[in-house]
Design a protein around this motif. Structure first.
Motif, mmCIF file in Angstrom:
data_model
loop_
_atom_site.group_PDB
_atom_site.id
_atom_site.type_symbol
_atom_site.label_atom_id
_atom_site.label_comp_id
_atom_site.label_asym_id
_atom_site.label_seq_id
_atom_site.Cartn_x
_atom_site.Cartn_y
_atom_site.Cartn_z
ATOM 1 N N VAL A 144 18.072 44.528 27.077
ATOM 2 C CA VAL A 144 17.470 45.405 26.071
ATOM 3 C C VAL A 144 16.610 44.588 25.114
ATOM 4 O O VAL A 144 16.912 43.432 24.808
ATOM 5 N N ALA A 145 15.538 45.196 24.636
ATOM 6 C CA ALA A 145 14.707 44.559 23.610
ATOM 7 C C ALA A 145 15.550 44.358 22.359
ATOM 8 O O ALA A 145 16.279 45.255 21.939
ATOM 9 N N ASP A 146 15.431 43.176 21.735
ATOM 10 C CA ASP A 146 16.284 42.874 20.589
ATOM 11 C C ASP A 146 15.728 43.395 19.273
ATOM 12 O O ASP A 146 16.495 43.881 18.440
ATOM 13 N N TYR A 147 14.416 43.297 19.078
ATOM 14 C CA TYR A 147 13.851 43.645 17.770
ATOM 15 C C TYR A 147 13.541 45.125 17.724
ATOM 16 O O TYR A 147 12.430 45.582 18.041
ATOM 17 N N THR A 148 14.537 45.912 17.312
ATOM 18 C CA THR A 148 14.405 47.362 17.310
ATOM 19 C C THR A 148 15.604 47.986 16.626
ATOM 20 O O THR A 148 16.643 47.343 16.452
ATOM 21 N N PHE A 149 15.485 49.256 16.256
ATOM 22 C CA PHE A 149 16.669 50.022 15.897
ATOM 23 C C PHE A 149 17.632 49.913 17.074
ATOM 24 O O PHE A 149 17.220 50.063 18.226
ATOM 25 N N PRO A 150 18.920 49.660 16.833
ATOM 26 C CA PRO A 150 19.811 49.276 17.941
ATOM 27 C C PRO A 150 20.208 50.389 18.903
ATOM 28 O O PRO A 150 21.153 50.212 19.679
ATOM 29 N N ALA A 151 19.539 51.509 18.929
ATOM 30 C CA ALA A 151 19.908 52.611 19.816
ATOM 31 C C ALA A 151 20.006 52.207 21.292
ATOM 32 O O ALA A 151 20.923 52.663 21.988
ATOM 33 N N PRO A 152 19.094 51.366 21.839
ATOM 34 C CA PRO A 152 19.246 50.989 23.249
ATOM 35 C C PRO A 152 20.563 50.274 23.540
ATOM 36 O O PRO A 152 21.247 50.589 24.523
ATOM 37 N N ALA A 153 20.934 49.333 22.693
ATOM 38 C CA ALA A 153 22.189 48.624 22.908
ATOM 39 C C ALA A 153 23.384 49.555 22.735
ATOM 40 O O ALA A 153 24.378 49.459 23.462
ATOM 41 N N HIS A 154 23.309 50.466 21.766
ATOM 42 C CA HIS A 154 24.370 51.467 21.600
ATOM 43 C C HIS A 154 24.544 52.267 22.896
ATOM 44 O O HIS A 154 25.669 52.504 23.356
ATOM 45 N N ALA A 155 23.426 52.715 23.478
ATOM 46 C CA ALA A 155 23.487 53.535 24.689
ATOM 47 C C ALA A 155 24.138 52.773 25.837
ATOM 48 O O ALA A 155 24.890 53.360 26.631
ATOM 49 N N VAL A 156 23.866 51.488 25.937
ATOM 50 C CA VAL A 156 24.502 50.674 26.985
ATOM 51 C C VAL A 156 26.011 50.659 26.784
ATOM 52 O O VAL A 156 26.791 50.788 27.743
ATOM 53 N N HIS A 157 26.440 50.550 25.544
ATOM 54 C CA HIS A 157 27.875 50.580 25.259
ATOM 55 C C HIS A 157 28.485 51.952 25.551
ATOM 56 O O HIS A 157 29.651 52.040 25.949
ATOM 57 N N TYR A 158 27.720 53.020 25.360
ATOM 58 C CA TYR A 158 28.252 54.363 25.640
ATOM 59 C C TYR A 158 28.767 54.478 27.068
ATOM 60 O O TYR A 158 29.714 55.230 27.333
ATOM 61 N N VAL A 159 28.115 53.779 28.004
ATOM 62 C CA VAL A 159 28.517 53.876 29.416
ATOM 63 C C VAL A 159 29.409 52.706 29.838
ATOM 64 O O VAL A 159 29.672 52.521 31.024
ATOM 65 N N GLY A 160 29.853 51.911 28.861
ATOM 66 C CA GLY A 160 30.800 50.846 29.145
ATOM 67 C C GLY A 160 30.193 49.582 29.699
ATOM 68 O O GLY A 160 30.919 48.679 30.138
ATOM 69 N N ALA A 161 28.864 49.488 29.693
ATOM 70 C CA ALA A 161 28.183 48.292 30.199
ATOM 71 C C ALA A 161 27.923 47.315 29.051
ATOM 72 O O ALA A 161 28.274 47.569 27.897
ATOM 73 N N THR A 162 27.280 46.203 29.377
ATOM 74 C CA THR A 162 27.034 45.151 28.395
ATOM 75 C C THR A 162 25.541 45.003 28.134
ATOM 76 O O THR A 162 24.772 44.779 29.075
ATOM 77 N N PRO A 163 25.104 45.105 26.870
ATOM 78 C CA PRO A 163 23.690 44.848 26.570
ATOM 79 C C PRO A 163 23.418 43.350 26.494
ATOM 80 O O PRO A 163 24.199 42.602 25.896
ATOM 81 N N ILE A 164 22.351 42.933 27.125
ATOM 82 C CA ILE A 164 21.899 41.539 27.056
ATOM 83 C C ILE A 164 20.590 41.554 26.272
ATOM 84 O O ILE A 164 19.607 42.161 26.703
ATOM 85 N N PHE A 165 20.594 40.883 25.132
ATOM 86 C CA PHE A 165 19.462 40.982 24.216
ATOM 87 C C PHE A 165 18.336 40.021 24.604
ATOM 88 O O PHE A 165 18.564 38.821 24.791
ATOM 89 N N ALA A 166 17.127 40.570 24.711
ATOM 90 C CA ALA A 166 15.947 39.771 25.057
ATOM 91 C C ALA A 166 15.082 39.577 23.824
ATOM 92 O O ALA A 166 14.764 40.544 23.122
ATOM 93 N N ASP A 167 14.689 38.336 23.576
ATOM 94 C CA ASP A 167 13.823 38.042 22.438
ATOM 95 C C ASP A 167 12.446 38.644 22.660
ATOM 96 O O ASP A 167 12.112 39.113 23.759
ATOM 97 N N VAL A 168 11.639 38.612 21.625
ATOM 98 C CA VAL A 168 10.363 39.324 21.623
ATOM 99 C C VAL A 168 9.202 38.353 21.398
ATOM 100 O O VAL A 168 9.387 37.198 21.007
ATOM 101 N N ARG A 169 8.005 38.847 21.650
ATOM 102 C CA ARG A 169 6.799 38.085 21.361
ATOM 103 C C ARG A 169 6.608 37.982 19.855
ATOM 104 O O ARG A 169 6.805 38.956 19.121
ATOM 105 N N ALA A 170 6.205 36.809 19.384
ATOM 106 C CA ALA A 170 6.013 36.617 17.945
ATOM 107 C C ALA A 170 4.830 37.414 17.418
ATOM 108 O O ALA A 170 4.827 37.840 16.260
ATOM 109 N N ASP A 171 3.818 37.651 18.271
ATOM 110 C CA ASP A 171 2.609 38.335 17.778
ATOM 111 C C ASP A 171 2.737 39.852 17.779
ATOM 112 O O ASP A 171 2.220 40.531 16.892
#
Length: 379
Positions: A78-105
């Motif tokens: 999941v994209a890391d720099y964001t409102f955490p809804a994507p990571a929350h959704a991954v947890h809803y289904v019992g999976a694990t979110p892996i956070f990916a860093d973002v482009r600086a620009d």
């Protein structure tokens, strides 16, 4: 002086008239005639196989992961720099979110980082169009094809944006939209799941209604049809009241986006020579929806002090968005240094279609004075 809020929904007489029609129809609940009409308009606008209107984008993300069969033991990048809804959704289904860093620009998910994170348990990727700017979908689509992964576009902030001439919301086989009060179009709350697969849409629509077919459709059958529950579902329906508002708002996308574009361009013009501020970067192959206008303050500037100055003058501001991996709820040992830096130094200034050029100029003048007054001290 009048206050200048950070966000402001553009709702008026047209939307009120649409709501009055729903009241008169006798069907204000979800999955009724206005919801069906909205879904058809969304599918047509985005050129997808199906659209499902839901109560918010978080619901759409959850339904997307269920549709792709994500289960405990799986990993979703999941994209890391964001409102955490994507990571929350991954947890809803019992999976694990892996956070990916973002482009600086751009602040969007970095495909090179994603490539390094793909492992044996990875099943998919959720990219985010950060505060309205689409991610790098050419590279992301290629990664998913190469590794047999699904790709979900979180276009919550990006209604009206484009990537290589294609609308945000149609940049991945599955996409999720938000109609929250600060988005480009809004019904206060609301969302939609868009998909290339009509069968996936039908299954998601059923899951959004407790696992049964729409009561509105059942009520039109002669006799006494009794819905049968064949799976565990959820109450994620969007009311017909909100759907009616969104039908009006869909017709206003170009108008509202044009205003945001004009205000963003003026901010950029007014602040371009300020050395203590880095302005948003938009690559030439995409356009921004300007859900938010984020500036990065120089590390020497106290963001808290700048915010206090602006708010004392009635000017709304915010921190930008979140470095999700730093939130205590996730208890991860991952590091995403670019995301963490943006989380610490970004500031959101007023951006919505109800601004005026005079207010934009007032914000820019106040911001410039504040950053200069609070440079050189502790952050």
């Amino acid at each position: 002086m009048d206050a200048i809020p950070l966000v402001h929904a553009s709702l008026g007489e047209q939307e009120l008239a649409a709501v009055a029609e729903v009241f008169a129809s006798g069907w204000p609940a979800g999955q009724g005639p206005r919801s069906k009409a909205l879904e058809a308009e969304l599918a047509d606008r985005y050129g997808v196989g199906g659209a499902v209107a839901v109560s918010n984008c978080g619901c759409a993300l959850h339904l997307a992961l269920l549709a792709h069969g994500v289960k405990p033991g799986d990993e979703v990048i999941v994209a890391d720099y964001t409102f955490p809804a994507p990571a929350h959704a991954v947890h809803y289904v019992g999976a694990t979110p892996i956070f990916a860093d973002v482009r600086a620009d751009t602040g969007t998910i970095d495909p090179d980082v994603v490539a390094d994170l793909i492992g044996p348990r990875t099943v998919g990727i959720i990219a985010v169009d950060t505060v309205g700017l689409p991610a790098d979908y050419t590279e992301l689509v290629e990664l998913t094809r190469r590794h047999g992964l699904f790709l979900v576009e979180d276009a919550a902030c990006a209604v009206g944006a484009t990537y290589k001439g294609v609308q945000a919301g149609a940049l991945a086989p599955t996409a999720c939209l938000s109609f929250h009060g600060r988005k480009g179009i809004s019904s206060g709350e609301g969302g939609a799941l868009l998909t290339a697969d009509p069968q996936l849409a039908a299954a998601a629509r059923k899951r959004a209604s407790f696992g049964i077919e729409a009561i509105f459709d059942q009520a039109r059958i002669v006799g006494l049809p009794i819905p049968v529950f064949t799976e565990i579902g959820y109450n994620y329906k969007l009311s017909d009241i909100a759907a009616a508002i969104l039908q009006v708002q869909l017709g206003r996308i170009d108008e509202l986006l044009a205003r945001r574009n004009a205000f963003a361009a003026r901010y950029t013009e007014l602040l371009a020579d300020e050395e203590l501020i880095t302005l948003p970067f938009v690559p030439e192959d995409r356009t921004h929806a300007w859900q938010s206008y984020l500036v990065r303050l120089d590390p020497s500037v106290s963001r808290a002090a700048v915010a206090a100055d602006l708010r004392a003058q009635g000017i709304g501001c915010g921190h930008g968005t979140w470095a999700s991996h730093l939130q205590p709820v996730y208890e991860t040992k991952q590091t995403c240094p670019v995301s963490a830096d943006l989380f610490q130094h970004h500031m959101a200034i007023p951006m919505h279609a109800e601004l005026t050029m005079e207010k934009v100029e007032r914000v820019a003048t106040a911001l410039r004075a504040a950053v200069r007054a609070h440079a050189g001290g502790p952050e």
